[in-house]
Design an enzyme around this catalytic site. Sequence first.
Site, mmCIF file in Angstrom:
data_model
loop_
_atom_site.group_PDB
_atom_site.id
_atom_site.type_symbol
_atom_site.label_atom_id
_atom_site.label_comp_id
_atom_site.label_asym_id
_atom_site.label_seq_id
_atom_site.Cartn_x
_atom_site.Cartn_y
_atom_site.Cartn_z
ATOM 1 N N ARG A 145 1.130 -1.386 0.267
ATOM 2 C CA ARG A 145 0.156 -0.003 -0.161
ATOM 3 C C ARG A 145 1.408 1.031 -0.114
ATOM 4 N NH1 ARG A 145 -2.084 -3.796 3.664
ATOM 5 N NH2 ARG A 145 -4.333 -3.950 3.693
ATOM 6 N N LYS A 170 -2.624 -2.097 7.893
ATOM 7 C CA LYS A 170 -3.915 -1.737 8.213
ATOM 8 C C LYS A 170 -4.095 -2.242 9.559
ATOM 9 C CE LYS A 170 -6.944 -0.463 4.145
ATOM 10 N NZ LYS A 170 -8.106 -0.406 3.019
ATOM 11 N N HIS A 219 -2.208 2.882 -6.136
ATOM 12 C CA HIS A 219 -3.135 1.645 -5.811
ATOM 13 C C HIS A 219 -2.995 0.497 -6.954
ATOM 14 C CE1 HIS A 219 -4.333 0.047 -2.117
ATOM 15 N NE2 HIS A 219 -5.601 -0.476 -2.624
ATOM 16 N N ARG A 254 -0.786 -2.291 -6.364
ATOM 17 C CA ARG A 254 -1.027 -3.139 -5.396
ATOM 18 C C ARG A 254 -2.407 -4.041 -6.664
ATOM 19 N NH1 ARG A 254 -1.649 -4.280 -0.402
ATOM 20 N NH2 ARG A 254 -3.726 -5.001 0.699
#
Length: 337
Positions: free
Chosen positions: A175, A206, A275, A278
């Site tokens: 991330r 996270k 992103h 990712r």
Amino acid sequence: MSTQAPPRVAPEPAPEPPPAPAALAATPLGGDAQAFLDHLRLQRRLAERTLAMYHDALVRLEAFAVAQSVVLTEVRAHHVRRWAAQLHGQGLGPRSIAIHLAAWRGLYRWLGREGRILANPVDGLRPPKAARPLPKALPVDQAVALAEVHDDDSDPVLDARDHAIVELLYGCGLRVAELLGLDVQASAAARGWLDLAAGDAQVLGKGSKRRIVPVGQVAVRAVQAWLAVRGELAHVEEPALFVSRRGTRLTDGQLRRRLAQRARAAGLPQAVHPHMLRHSFASHLLQSSGDLRAVQELLGHAQISSTQVYTRLDFQHLAKIYDATHPRAKRKSGQKL
């Protein structure tokens, strides 16, 4: 016989447009909301982007409460339902409303733990459903082109830094916050670091969950090339692995601008955001391995359902191959289905 015209009913006023993002960001929060946000920053260590979205949501909550002449600790479920409807009337989409409700629910959950309220007025309130779009992933050839391009118009030091960034984003599926949180050296204060000898990265994902991600040899060499010239930019005391021209930790906005510039240098036909790399990492790995659990671990997803969305991308990839190559899939121009 005369007929009396029905009384005219004044039309309801149109909902006011939502405040501009800049106005929300510049608005200070009250005591309880600011204390909650400080808790998220210091204790939960949420990403700056998440904190910014929660700040905006709390600003709107306080504005609604002031307009209703109610203090935050006396807000009830009917208030929240009305305010959520007003957000919708202001043009906010389902995802934005969901973020607002999550921020409000978190605030009242925190107030409950502090003994300030007895019940959470946001519990049980669900945001409107939104279609879940497929994540945007680059084709393999475009992802490789982006990783291998060298921008001749860029400073060689910055080019080495950007090359290492792309290799880590695409090669490890990090991330943005995980990548920008990397330090040069491992320490108790570091959010993450690389062990180039072992070929892995320790990152804080996270929910403040740490995980170890393998780093491929191509990415290792790119990082080593960047470390060889990093001293030309970085301040002596700066711990960040990736720094800006000013020698301080690279920001999210700076990274996005550099990646867009690099995508143009690679001749990519579409805009590229961090992103997306990712998503490309996950999609390409799943296409090659078919191991959903392994991809889940590498991405750091708490729920397998978050990873399963990439199986839809994989099916689209297979469908395109079928349409392009199978004799029974080919149709003559103008042939009806």
